[in-house]
Design a protein around this motif. Sequence first.
Motif, short mmCIF file in Angstrom:
data_model
loop_
_atom_site.label_atom_id
_atom_site.label_comp_id
_atom_site.label_asym_id
_atom_site.label_seq_id
_atom_site.Cartn_x
_atom_site.Cartn_y
_atom_site.Cartn_z
N GLY A 123 24.21 -55.79 -37.48
CA GLY A 123 25.23 -55.17 -36.51
C GLY A 123 24.93 -54.15 -35.81
O GLY A 123 24.99 -53.75 -34.47
N ILE B 191 24.05 -53.20 -32.20
CA ILE B 191 24.82 -52.63 -31.07
C ILE B 191 23.63 -51.55 -30.69
O ILE B 191 24.05 -50.89 -29.42
N LEU C 33 28.12 -60.48 -32.33
CA LEU C 33 28.41 -59.96 -30.90
C LEU C 33 27.66 -59.36 -30.20
O LEU C 33 27.42 -59.64 -28.84
N ALA D 93 31.57 -60.75 -37.14
CA ALA D 93 31.67 -60.35 -35.55
C ALA D 93 30.71 -59.30 -35.27
O ALA D 93 30.03 -59.27 -34.31
N THR D 94 30.68 -58.33 -36.08
CA THR D 94 29.64 -56.90 -35.62
C THR D 94 28.43 -57.53 -35.45
O THR D 94 27.79 -57.10 -34.72
N THR E 295 32.43 -54.00 -28.17
CA THR E 295 33.59 -54.69 -28.79
C THR E 295 33.04 -54.65 -30.39
O THR E 295 33.90 -54.27 -31.29
N ALA E 296 31.86 -54.74 -30.70
CA ALA E 296 31.30 -54.83 -32.14
C ALA E 296 31.38 -53.48 -32.85
O ALA E 296 31.80 -53.25 -33.72
N LEU F 286 33.46 -52.49 -35.79
CA LEU F 286 32.75 -51.85 -36.96
C LEU F 286 33.57 -50.35 -37.29
O LEU F 286 33.64 -50.13 -38.42
#
Length: 167
Positions: free
Chosen positions: A108, A112, A50, A46-47, A61-62, A66
């Motif tokens: 991720g 981010i 996203l 997901a990280t 959100t990530a 995390l």
Amino acid sequence: MTAFVKAARVIGDLDDDFYRDERQRDVWNETSAVGFQLAQWIALVATAVLPWVAGRVGAWTALGILLAWIVVSIVTTAYARSQNVDVYASAKTWRPRAVFAAALYIVGVVGIYARLSAPIDQDPETWLGMVVGGICGTAAVFAIITWRKRHDARRIAEEEARDAEDM
């Protein structure tokens, strides 16, 4: 028993009668390990996905996922260490799953950073805040590394002292 261990025992409900049956305990321990690992992998995937799929909102959100992933990992490792178990004792080499996990983590973090580092505006305060945040983050990482090295050295010395007493 430290407050940390007491809290962990309450969270894990480790004093339940369920744990008195050895087979049930063994199966539940394996089941918990599978569930923990699955949650770890879901968080990493997901990280990694996203920020690239959902933009800035996905990046925030990530980041939350995390941070939760890191907290759960730290608490799990800390509990094992409080019970004199080194979870990294057999992790001397990078296995394919560890490389894949590291790659997901890096994707991720890069996602981010890429989404959240794009300035909303060009104010000097924004850039100054990013610089100060980077310096504080780097200092925190170095402090954690130093603490970890000292903690590991202390733990190894304690293990050697225990081993010497047992002989």
